[in-house]
Design an enzyme around this catalytic site. Structure first.
Site, short mmCIF file in Angstrom:
data_model
loop_
_atom_site.label_atom_id
_atom_site.label_comp_id
_atom_site.label_asym_id
_atom_site.label_seq_id
_atom_site.Cartn_x
_atom_site.Cartn_y
_atom_site.Cartn_z
N TYR A 25 -52.64 36.91 -20.54
CA TYR A 25 -52.37 38.35 -21.12
C TYR A 25 -53.57 39.08 -21.17
O TYR A 25 -53.45 39.97 -21.82
CB TYR A 25 -51.52 38.10 -22.32
CG TYR A 25 -49.99 37.82 -22.25
CD1 TYR A 25 -49.55 36.44 -21.51
CD2 TYR A 25 -48.89 38.51 -22.36
CE1 TYR A 25 -48.44 35.87 -21.25
CE2 TYR A 25 -47.53 38.13 -22.18
CZ TYR A 25 -47.52 36.81 -21.60
OH TYR A 25 -46.12 36.25 -21.43
N LYS B 294 -51.33 22.35 -20.79
CA LYS B 294 -51.33 21.67 -19.36
C LYS B 294 -52.66 21.06 -18.88
O LYS B 294 -53.19 21.65 -17.90
CB LYS B 294 -50.69 22.77 -18.42
CG LYS B 294 -50.36 22.44 -17.18
CD LYS B 294 -49.13 21.45 -17.04
CE LYS B 294 -48.69 20.88 -15.75
NZ LYS B 294 -47.68 20.09 -15.70
N ASP C 127 -44.70 21.22 -19.66
CA ASP C 127 -43.28 20.99 -19.00
C ASP C 127 -42.59 19.82 -19.77
O ASP C 127 -41.17 19.89 -19.94
CB ASP C 127 -43.63 20.48 -17.57
CG ASP C 127 -44.71 19.82 -17.38
OD1 ASP C 127 -45.48 19.59 -18.01
OD2 ASP C 127 -44.65 19.22 -16.40
N ASP D 197 -44.94 32.52 -25.24
CA ASP D 197 -44.08 33.48 -24.73
C ASP D 197 -42.77 32.64 -24.42
O ASP D 197 -41.64 33.13 -24.75
CB ASP D 197 -44.35 34.39 -24.10
CG ASP D 197 -43.77 35.77 -23.71
OD1 ASP D 197 -42.78 36.13 -24.39
OD2 ASP D 197 -44.32 36.45 -22.82
N ASP E 237 -38.73 31.91 -26.66
CA ASP E 237 -37.51 32.15 -26.28
C ASP E 237 -36.59 31.08 -26.28
O ASP E 237 -35.42 31.20 -26.48
CB ASP E 237 -37.52 32.98 -25.07
CG ASP E 237 -37.80 34.65 -25.13
OD1 ASP E 237 -38.56 34.79 -25.98
OD2 ASP E 237 -37.36 35.22 -24.22
P1 ATP Z 1 -39.05 41.55 -22.92
O1 ATP Z 1 -39.48 41.66 -21.66
O2 ATP Z 1 -39.10 43.05 -23.68
O3 ATP Z 1 -39.46 40.48 -23.78
P2 ATP Z 1 -36.38 40.65 -22.22
O4 ATP Z 1 -36.47 41.18 -20.74
O5 ATP Z 1 -36.93 39.32 -22.63
O6 ATP Z 1 -37.49 41.83 -22.77
P3 ATP Z 1 -34.66 41.31 -24.18
O7 ATP Z 1 -34.55 42.93 -24.12
O8 ATP Z 1 -35.34 40.56 -25.04
O9 ATP Z 1 -35.05 41.06 -22.69
O10 ATP Z 1 -33.12 40.81 -24.04
C1 ATP Z 1 -32.72 40.02 -23.30
C2 ATP Z 1 -31.04 40.31 -23.55
O11 ATP Z 1 -30.59 39.82 -24.51
C3 ATP Z 1 -30.93 41.80 -23.53
O12 ATP Z 1 -30.39 42.15 -22.29
C4 ATP Z 1 -29.44 41.70 -24.47
O13 ATP Z 1 -28.43 41.71 -23.65
C5 ATP Z 1 -29.67 40.56 -25.14
N1 ATP Z 1 -30.41 40.92 -26.66
C6 ATP Z 1 -31.73 41.01 -27.03
N2 ATP Z 1 -31.76 41.28 -28.20
C7 ATP Z 1 -30.64 41.37 -28.64
C8 ATP Z 1 -30.14 41.73 -30.14
N3 ATP Z 1 -30.79 41.95 -31.22
N4 ATP Z 1 -28.69 41.57 -30.37
C9 ATP Z 1 -27.76 41.55 -29.28
N5 ATP Z 1 -28.22 41.29 -27.93
C10 ATP Z 1 -29.65 41.20 -27.63
#
Ligand code: ATP
Length: 332
Positions: free
Chosen positions: A124, A171, A204, A228, A232
Site C-alpha cells: 500500500y 510469507k 495461506d 486487509d 475481512d
Molecule cells: P472497500 O473496497 O471500500 O473495502 P468493499 O468492496 O470491501 O469496499 P464494502 O462496501 O465493504 O465493499 O461491502 C461489501 C458488501 O457488504 C456491500 O456491498 C454490502 O452489501 C455489504 N455491507 C458492507 N457493510 C455493510 C453494513 N454496514 N451493513 C450491511 N451490509 C453491509
C-alpha cells in the site's frame, strides 16, 4: 472538559452509520463537541480535493475521530483516502478485533481474536509504475522500523488485554527478504516480552486455519495487504462486515472506523447495519479511557442483538439503520 472529536461522514452508507453511532455515543452521556469534516468523493465534489488539508488538520487536532467509509474507485481516479489518512497521520497500527456476538449465529460461537495490521507500508506504499507497456511494477516496502513498531504494538496490546500469544503471519518462505525482515523484526520484539508466547504462521496456512479452527488464534500481527484480506475473513467468522469495528492508531492521533467500505449497493436506503461503527465508537471510548461508557454501549448493542427482534437485513432482519440505533439507545 468535553472531548473534542472530529467526524468524517464519508461516502455511500457513511452518513447513515456515522449519524447512528453519534446518536448512540451522545445517549451514553459522552461529553464532547463534534467537528464535522469532509473526505472522499463528497469532498472531491464540494472542495475539489478528496482529502482537504482542513480535514487532516481537524483529525490531527481532535482527541479522536469517528470516520465513515470513503469511496475509492478501482484502477482509476484519486488514491485511496483511507490509505492517505493512515500514511499522512502516521496511524501505523490498525486494530481489528473479531469476537463472537450474542445472538449472531455463525459456524463458531467462541471466536475471540485480534488482527493487528501494519498500516503504512507494504504493497500500500502506492509506488507503482509502468515499466514498458503491458508490464507494471508495484513496490512492496517493508522496513525494520515499521515492522518493529507494529510488533511492539501487538505485544503491548497482548499485555494490556491479558492475551497469551502473538502470532506473526507472513510469507517469508517465498518473500525471503521482505517478509524475512518482518518476521525477524517480530522475533526481535518478542524477546522483550517473555511472558507472551510467540509463534508464526504462513499466510495461506493462516487463512485455512482461521476458517477451520479460529479458536487457535489470539493476537495476529501482519503486514498491510495480508491484514486487509484476513481481517475481512475474520469479520465473516463473527457475522460479517456489518459488525466488524476497527481502530487506526498512531502517536497521539486515532481514527475509528468500520472495517466495511461504502457499500454503494445499499446506500441511502436505511439498510446499513450501524453495529460496526457503533462498536468502533466503543473502541474510541476505551481509547479515551471512558471504560464505563464503553461497557454500557457494548452491553446495549449485545442486548439488542441477543434479543434478535431488531436486526438489519445483513443479519436476516428487516429493521432500518435508525431503528437499530433507536433500539440501542433504548437499551442504554
Ligand atoms: P472497500 O473496497 O471500500 O473495502 P468493499 O468492496 O470491501 O469496499 P464494502 O462496501 O465493504 O465493499 O461491502 C461489501 C458488501 O457488504 C456491500 O456491498 C454490502 O452489501 C455489504 N455491507 C458492507 N457493510 C455493510 C453494513 N454496514 N451493513 C450491511 N451490509 C453491509
Amino acid at each position: 472538559m468535553p472531548y473534542s472529536l472530529a467526524m468524517i461522514p464519508g461516502d455511500g452508507i457513511g452518513p447513515e452509520v456515522t449519524s447512528a453511532a453519534r446518536q448512540v455515543l451522545e445517549a451514553a452521556g459522552l461529553d464532547c463537541t463534534w467537528q464535522e469534516v469532509a473526505a472522499g468523493q463528497v469532498a472531491l465534489e464540494t472542495q475539489g480535493n478528496p482529502l482537504p488539508p482542513d480535514t487532516l488538520a481537524a483529525v490531527r487536532a481532535a482527541d479522536a475521530t469517528l470516520k465513515g467509509p470513503t469511496t475509492t474507485a478501482a484502477g482509476k481516479g484519486f488514491r485511496s483516502v483511507n490509505v492517505a489518512i493512515r500514511q499522512q497521520l502516521c496511524l501505523y497500527a490498525n486494530f481489528r478485533p473479531a469476537r463472537s456476538l450474542p445472538g449472531i449465529v455463525t459456524r463458531y460461537q467462541d471466536v475471540d481474536l485480534i488482527v493487528i495490521r501494519e498500516n503504512t507500508e507494504g504493497l500500500y506504499s502506492g509506488l507503482e509504475h509502468t515499466v514498458v507497456p503491458g508490464v507494471v511494477e508495484s513496490l512492496r516496502i517493508i522496513t525494520a522500523q515499521a515492522s518493529e513498531r507494529i510488533a511492539r504494538f501487538a505485544f503491548q496490546t497482548a499485555v494490556r488485554q491479558n492475551r497469551h500469544r502473538v502470532t506473526c503471519v507472513h510469507k517469508a518462505n517465498i518473500l525471503k527478504l521482505s517478509d524475512g525482515l518482518f518476521l525477524d523484526s517480530c522475533r526481535k520484539v518478542a524477546a522483550e516480552f517473555p511472558r507472551i508466547d510467540f509463534d508464526d504462521c504462513i499466510v495461506d496456512a493462516a487463512a485455512m486455519k482461521l476458517v477451520t479452527d479460529p479458536q487457535a488464534f489470539d493476537v495476529l500481527v501482519m503486514e498491510n495487504l495480508f491484514g486487509d484480506i484476513l481481517s475481512d475473513l475474520t469479520s465473516g467468522l463473527v457475522g460479517g462486515l456489518g459488525v466488524a469495528p476497527s481502530a487506526n492508531v498512531g502517536d497521539g492521533v486515532a481514527v475509528f472506523e468500520a472495517v466495511h467500505g461504502s457499500a454503494p449497493d445499499i446506500a441511502g436506503q436505511g439498510l446499513a447495519n450501524p453495529t460496526a461503527l457503533i462498536l468502533s465508537g466503543v473502541l474510541m471510548l476505551r481509547y479515551l479511557r471512558e471504560q464505563e461508557a464503553a461497557d454500557r454501549v457494548a452491553a446495549a448493542v449485545h442486548s439488542v442483538l441477543a434479543a434478535g427482534k431488531i436486526r438489519t437485513g445483513d443479519l436476516g432482519g428487516t429493521s432500518t439503520t435508525s431503528e437499530f440505533a433507536a433500539a440501542v439507545i433504548e437499551a442504554l
